[in-house]
Write an enzyme that holds these catalytic residues in place. Structure first.
Site, mmCIF file in Angstrom:
data_model
loop_
_atom_site.group_PDB
_atom_site.id
_atom_site.type_symbol
_atom_site.label_atom_id
_atom_site.label_comp_id
_atom_site.label_asym_id
_atom_site.label_seq_id
_atom_site.Cartn_x
_atom_site.Cartn_y
_atom_site.Cartn_z
ATOM 1 N N GLY A 123 -2.796 -2.983 -2.962
ATOM 2 C CA GLY A 123 -1.409 -3.925 -2.773
ATOM 3 C C GLY A 123 -0.561 -3.426 -4.331
ATOM 4 O O GLY A 123 0.076 -1.986 -4.263
ATOM 5 N N THR A 124 -0.752 -3.970 -5.484
ATOM 6 C CA THR A 124 -0.687 -3.667 -6.295
ATOM 7 C C THR A 124 -0.585 -2.584 -7.169
ATOM 8 O O THR A 124 0.481 -1.507 -6.971
ATOM 9 C CB THR A 124 -1.216 -4.890 -7.256
ATOM 10 O OG1 THR A 124 -0.677 -6.353 -7.275
ATOM 11 C CG2 THR A 124 -0.261 -4.481 -9.094
ATOM 12 N N ASN A 157 6.911 -12.219 1.587
ATOM 13 C CA ASN A 157 6.083 -12.462 1.814
ATOM 14 C C ASN A 157 6.459 -14.076 1.388
ATOM 15 O O ASN A 157 4.832 -14.691 1.661
ATOM 16 C CB ASN A 157 4.959 -12.031 0.427
ATOM 17 C CG ASN A 157 5.988 -11.969 -1.051
ATOM 18 O OD1 ASN A 157 6.439 -11.158 -0.765
ATOM 19 N ND2 ASN A 157 5.180 -12.888 -2.239
ATOM 20 N N SER A 197 -2.294 -3.416 1.585
ATOM 21 C CA SER A 197 -3.812 -4.476 0.709
ATOM 22 C C SER A 197 -4.621 -5.035 2.112
ATOM 23 O O SER A 197 -4.464 -5.780 2.501
ATOM 24 C CB SER A 197 -3.064 -5.213 -0.278
ATOM 25 O OG SER A 197 -4.102 -6.175 -0.694
ATOM 26 N N THR A 200 -14.755 6.831 -8.602
ATOM 27 C CA THR A 200 -15.915 6.478 -7.093
ATOM 28 C C THR A 200 -15.066 5.372 -6.450
ATOM 29 O O THR A 200 -14.949 4.250 -6.551
ATOM 30 C CB THR A 200 -17.418 6.284 -8.299
ATOM 31 O OG1 THR A 200 -17.450 7.046 -9.500
ATOM 32 C CG2 THR A 200 -18.452 6.272 -7.095
ATOM 33 N N CYS A 239 1.498 -16.262 -6.121
ATOM 34 C CA CYS A 239 1.672 -15.500 -7.741
ATOM 35 C C CYS A 239 2.924 -16.513 -8.773
ATOM 36 O O CYS A 239 2.879 -16.650 -10.240
ATOM 37 C CB CYS A 239 1.894 -14.298 -7.933
ATOM 38 S SG CYS A 239 1.439 -13.352 -7.129
#
Ligand code: PLP
Length: 400
Positions: free
Chosen positions: A72-73, A152, A200, A238, A326
């Site tokens: 997500g970030t 959230n 995410s 990759t 967070c």
């Protein structure tokens, strides 16, 4: 006793079927999908399948609109930075005051270091966006609007389809951080004016470190990561092939479990809320009573510290969170609850319980069994609660 995990907005358990789908991509199918030999080709085909699975979950029109990222970030950063680059004449961003730090920290940085003007649209007491302020902030100076699909912490859902239409009228790109919405709410991007969307893996029972950015066909996009031509030159490096395969499988399972999320899981959430509010005075739900994620309950218990509750709940084997993962660790109420103007005496005691398909009735029973005692114990120690004295205790009018 079986531990009770009610912190699914922080992260979810990887589904065993997702693990099974991923395992061969560490061992037998280890090739680089860019290689033209057989080792690469089989992996390339699996990446293609995963892209289609994700396309189906979000209702994208074309599979190549899905760009795999690390989560997500990264997706949030990629969307906003790209918009500023493809529209150099526009130097403003519109966002909300309650976004995840993945958006807000970037905006603060752009404001400070690049002189970008950031409009942070306020919210009301239930976390609903101030639509008048939103309309007023839109202009031909705005490069991108970035507003989350669902919050959230509180679960409050924003009317992103409507917001995207308004952004389009102003000629701005519209990005939504849908990290908490994907897999929980039906999404059909085909029928919206949304240009970009972040998601995410670890919020929908896939591993951490994998995610995606949806970029609508025709939307100009400039990657910040320079390197190879992977993901049609939109995300060099990759590919994380086991993660991509896992995310694809998780998307397929999310579609299968979407009804469960919106019926059984929602019923569990509602029973928990109702039970807690009936048993504990001076407590209320912080999110929007109507437009809210089916799995999220954020309840403010007045006159106590959320951290104290978390520790005592943890001792009982119950995991949940105060504010977002967070922000916990700091004793300040979260920026979301502050933006909602929730009084400090309540915001300090806000606890988020977030469910998933892994939860059951016993989990709710267990919380209902221990929580009233924990709150009572902490309130006995609280000088604020002593001040409340014999004043009438209030029960939430929605549920009392
Ligand atoms: N946006 C929202 C709304 C989130 O809840 C989170 C994770 O907590 C993120 C972004 C960041 O996602 P990731 O952990 O995949 O970088």
């Amino acid at each position: 006793m079986r531990p009770v995990y009610l912190d699914n907005n922080a992260t979810t358990r990887v589904d065993p079927d997702v693990v099974q789908a991923m395992l061969p991509f560490f061992t037998d199918h280890f090739g680089n999908p860019s290689s033209i030999h057989a080792f690469g080709a089989s992996v390339g085909a699996a990446v293609k399948t995963a892209r289609r699975q994700l396309q189906a979950l979000i209702g994208a029109e074309f599979d190549h609109e899905v760009v795999f990222t690390s989560g997500g970030t990264e997706s949030d950063n990629a969307a906003i930075l790209s918009a500023l680059e493809v529209m150099p004449d526009r130097t403003e961003i519109v966002t909300s005051a309650v976004e995840h730090p993945a958006v807000l920290s970037l905006c603060a940085d752009l404001e400070k270091r690049r002189g970008i003007t950031v409009h942070r649209i306020p919210v009301d007491r239930h976390g609903r966006l101030d639509l008048e302020a939103y309309r007023a902030a839109l202009s031909s100076r705005v490069a991108i609007v970035s507003i989350m699909w669902a919050n959230n912490e509180t679960g409050t859902i924003f009317p992103v389809a409507e917001l995207a239409e308004l952004a389009k009228e102003a000629g701005a790109l519209f990005h939504t951080d849908a990290v908490q919405a994907v897999g929980k709410l039906p999404i059909d991007l085909r029928s919206t004016a949304i240009d970009m969307l972040s998601l995410s893996g670890h919020k929908l029972h896939a591993p951490k470190g994998i995610g995606a950015l949806y970029v609508k066909r025709g939307v100009r996009f400039r990657s910040q990561i320079k390197g190879g031509h992977q993901e049609r030159a939109r995300r060099a490096g990759t590919e994380n092939t086991p993660g991509i395969v896992g995310l694809g499988k998780a998307a397929e399972l999310a579609m299968k479990f979407m009804d469960d999320e919106n019926t059984r899981v929602k019923t569990l959430r509602d029973r928990l809320e109702k039970g807690l509010l009936q048993a504990i005075p001076n407590a209320f739900v912080t999110g929007d009573p109507r437009e809210r994620l089916p799995n999220t309950a954020n309840i403010a218990f007045e006159y106590i510290e959320g951290e104290g509750m978390l520790l005592l709940l943890n001792r009982e084997g119950i995991a949940c969170s105060s504010g977002s993962a967070c922000t916990s660790g700091s004793l300040e109420p979260s920026h979301v609850l502050r933006a909602m103007d929730i009084p400090y005496t309540a915001a300090h005691g806000a606890i988020r319980f977030s469910f998933s398909r892994d939860n059951c009735e016993d989990d709710v029973d267990r919380v209902l069994e221990v929580m009233p005692g924990i709150v009572e114990k902490l309130r006995e120690l609280s000088p604020f609660w002593a001040g409340v004295g014999e004043a009438p205790k209030t029960f939430n009018p929605v549920y009392a």
